[in-house]
Enzyme design. Structure first.
Site, short mmCIF file in Angstrom:
data_model
loop_
_atom_site.label_atom_id
_atom_site.label_comp_id
_atom_site.label_asym_id
_atom_site.label_seq_id
_atom_site.Cartn_x
_atom_site.Cartn_y
_atom_site.Cartn_z
N ARG A 166 0.71 -1.45 0.06
CA ARG A 166 0.00 -0.15 0.05
C ARG A 166 0.79 1.48 -0.16
O ARG A 166 0.53 2.30 0.74
CB ARG A 166 -0.89 0.05 1.29
CG ARG A 166 -1.98 -1.18 1.18
CD ARG A 166 -2.90 -1.00 0.01
NE ARG A 166 -4.05 -1.73 0.38
CZ ARG A 166 -4.03 -3.13 0.03
NH1 ARG A 166 -3.08 -3.77 -0.53
NH2 ARG A 166 -5.02 -3.83 0.24
N SER A 240 -10.31 -0.67 3.58
CA SER A 240 -9.60 -0.75 4.57
C SER A 240 -9.15 0.79 5.04
O SER A 240 -8.60 1.36 4.49
CB SER A 240 -8.45 -1.48 4.66
OG SER A 240 -8.59 -2.78 4.30
N GLU A 336 -4.56 3.80 6.01
CA GLU A 336 -4.19 3.43 4.76
C GLU A 336 -4.81 4.57 3.86
O GLU A 336 -4.13 4.98 2.84
CB GLU A 336 -5.00 2.27 4.38
CG GLU A 336 -4.49 1.72 2.76
CD GLU A 336 -5.35 0.64 2.22
OE1 GLU A 336 -6.09 1.16 1.27
OE2 GLU A 336 -5.40 -0.36 2.71
N1 EPU Z 1 -10.72 -10.48 10.90
C1 EPU Z 1 -11.53 -10.61 11.88
N2 EPU Z 1 -12.25 -9.50 12.25
C2 EPU Z 1 -12.57 -8.67 11.35
C3 EPU Z 1 -11.98 -8.47 10.13
C4 EPU Z 1 -11.17 -9.37 9.87
O1 EPU Z 1 -11.05 -11.43 12.96
O2 EPU Z 1 -13.45 -7.66 11.59
C5 EPU Z 1 -9.75 -11.53 10.50
C6 EPU Z 1 -10.17 -12.30 9.31
O3 EPU Z 1 -10.98 -13.38 10.02
C7 EPU Z 1 -8.89 -13.00 8.80
C8 EPU Z 1 -7.76 -11.92 8.87
O4 EPU Z 1 -8.50 -10.97 10.13
O5 EPU Z 1 -8.43 -14.10 9.59
C9 EPU Z 1 -7.85 -10.98 7.75
O6 EPU Z 1 -8.81 -10.51 7.14
P1 EPU Z 1 -9.22 -10.36 5.54
O7 EPU Z 1 -8.78 -11.63 5.08
O8 EPU Z 1 -10.72 -9.67 5.51
O9 EPU Z 1 -8.03 -9.25 4.97
P2 EPU Z 1 -7.68 -8.04 5.81
O10 EPU Z 1 -6.10 -8.42 6.07
O11 EPU Z 1 -8.28 -7.40 6.81
C10 EPU Z 1 -6.56 -7.18 3.56
C11 EPU Z 1 -6.85 -5.78 2.76
C12 EPU Z 1 -7.92 -5.54 2.05
C13 EPU Z 1 -8.16 -6.87 1.16
C14 EPU Z 1 -8.01 -8.22 1.88
C15 EPU Z 1 -8.10 -9.55 1.00
C16 EPU Z 1 -5.24 -4.24 3.70
C17 EPU Z 1 -5.25 -3.02 4.63
N3 EPU Z 1 -6.40 -4.62 3.64
O12 EPU Z 1 -7.60 -6.97 4.41
O13 EPU Z 1 -7.94 -4.77 1.19
O14 EPU Z 1 -9.28 -6.92 0.34
O15 EPU Z 1 -6.91 -8.32 2.74
O16 EPU Z 1 -6.99 -9.57 0.44
O17 EPU Z 1 -4.09 -4.57 3.53
C18 EPU Z 1 -8.51 -2.34 1.04
O18 EPU Z 1 -7.25 -2.11 0.90
O19 EPU Z 1 -9.29 -1.18 0.97
C19 EPU Z 1 -9.22 -3.62 1.35
C20 EPU Z 1 -10.27 -4.00 1.54
#
Ligand code: EPU
Length: 344
Positions: A166, A240, A336
């Site tokens: 990012r 995010s 972000e």
């Molecule tokens: N989780 C929770 N509770 C929540 C949210 C997440 O426990 O409320 C846990 C999930 O269960 C999972 C882990 O955290 O085990 C990661 O969650 P997720 O797979 O949804 O991905 P993320 O790391 O929260 C990142 C990106 C997203 C992208 C997803 C999928 C960043 C800042 N965000 O989110 O990007 O869609 O991975 O690859 O890196 C964005 O940049 O706007 C965005 C949505």
């Protein structure tokens, strides 16, 4: 030729996906390169400037005193194609998802995991958008940007963009000096490299009973996103809000002792990336609110505007979350989204 017009005192509500209602002192929308060159040489261009694309990665916290320039340059085309690869060229104001759909219609692979990301093409390199195991940099070839100090167009190779998680040159040294006008991607014509490392994609393909392909992965990604992430047209948000923080391995090990179920990913160089969404949920912040600003029920990393939240209220909510995560985990969350007019 259409008359070029700078508008005054314009509400920015339709131009930011949080749906925050602040106003711009001056507002100009560039539909063509000619418009862009005209405004760059206008006397109002000396004022403080805010360049916006799809408005999907910013939080406006106050009225903008200066010139807001919306980049609406469109058109996309195939530059050249050999046996295995195709170089495509796309103007900055094209909608990202529509561009991805167009590449798929042309049978081109590489962007399918990035389906349904809100925003425009010109903003994609600034924060190297990423999702489901893929980042924009993986297919990026080069870009063209207008240097606002010299009025000249410049080419940036992938190396010069200095992409990170990012992150890019345009968020650091180049911040405020460039308007990205056109981006080039190298996509595959055949032997597509399908990326299904993100477990939920395979599960969704099974549920849909579809074989892996660039088309089915795009469909699966759209379904996953629609389940977890709010549609900005229905509920104001900016994806995010925070980045997933990276911490040294010894800090992670201490956290793991205390919270064995903590979600993490290896990040190289003896460091670990932590799932901020998990931490935010763990500290109970899903119930935090500030006016109409709240935390999204299905994904705690996303802050939402339930109606009339001001930018300041969304920022206050973010500060509250940041503090709670720091108090529990000793980890500092970094936004972000680009916070405009922030005093903190
Ligand atoms: N989780 C929770 N509770 C929540 C949210 C997440 O426990 O409320 C846990 C999930 O269960 C999972 C882990 O955290 O085990 C990661 O969650 P997720 O797979 O949804 O991905 P993320 O790391 O929260 C990142 C990106 C997203 C992208 C997803 C999928 C960043 C800042 N965000 O989110 O990007 O869609 O991975 O690859 O890196 C964005 O940049 O706007 C965005 C949505």
């Amino acid at each position: 030729m259409e008359e070029k017009k700078i508008l005054e005192n314009v509400s920015l509500k339709p131009y930011n996906t949080f749906g925050v209602d602040v106003s711009a002192q001056y507002f100009f929308e560039a539909h063509t390169v000619d418009d862009l060159l005209w405004i760059v040489h206008h006397s109002l261009f000396d004022l403080p400037k805010l360049i916006i694309g799809g408005g999907s990665n910013m939080l406006l916290t106050e009225d903008f005193e200066g010139l807001v320039l919306k980049i609406s340059l469109t058109v996309k085309w195939i530059e050249k194609s050999d046996g295995d690869h195709t170089l495509v060229s796309v103007m900055a104001g094209e909608n990202w998802h529509e561009f991805v759909q167009w590449t798929l219609k042309n049978g081109l692979g590489g962007l399918e995991n990035l389906s349904l990301i809100p925003g425009n093409v010109g903003s994609a390199p600034i924060q190297n958008i990423g999702a489901y195991g893929v980042e924009m940099k993986d297919t990026f070839h080069h870009l063209e940007a207008l240097n606002t100090n010299t009025g000249e167009f410049e080419i940036f190779t992938k190396k010069e963009c200095n992409f990170g998680y990012r992150d890019s040159y345009f968020k650091r040294k180049g911040k405020g000096s460039y308007i990205i006008t056109r981006v080039f991607f190298t996509l595959t014509n055949k032997n597509h490299k399908l990326d299904m490392r993100y477990g939920a994609i395979e599960e969704e393909l099974k549920r849909l009973d579809l074989e892996p392909s660039i088309y089915s992965i795009s469909e699966a990604v759209c379904n996953i996103r629609m389940k977890k992430l709010p549609d900005p047209k229905i509920l104001g948000n900016s994806g995010s809000f925070f980045k997933n923080p990276v911490v040294p391995i010894d800090h992670f090990e201490k956290l793991k002792d205390k919270f064995p179920e903590i979600v993490s990913y290896p990040a190289g160089n003896d460091s670990v990336k932590l799932a901020a969404g998990w931490m935010i949920e763990k500290v109970g912040a899903k119930s935090f609110t500030c006016g109409d600003a709240a935390v999204h029920v299905n994904q705690a990393l996303v802050l939402v505007n339930h109606g009339n939240a001001s930018g300041k209220e969304i920022e206050q909510l973010a500060m509250k979350i940041k503090q709670a995560v720091f108090d529990t985990f000793g980890v500092t969350l970094r936004p972000e989204v680009n916070i405009i007019g922030s005093t903190v």
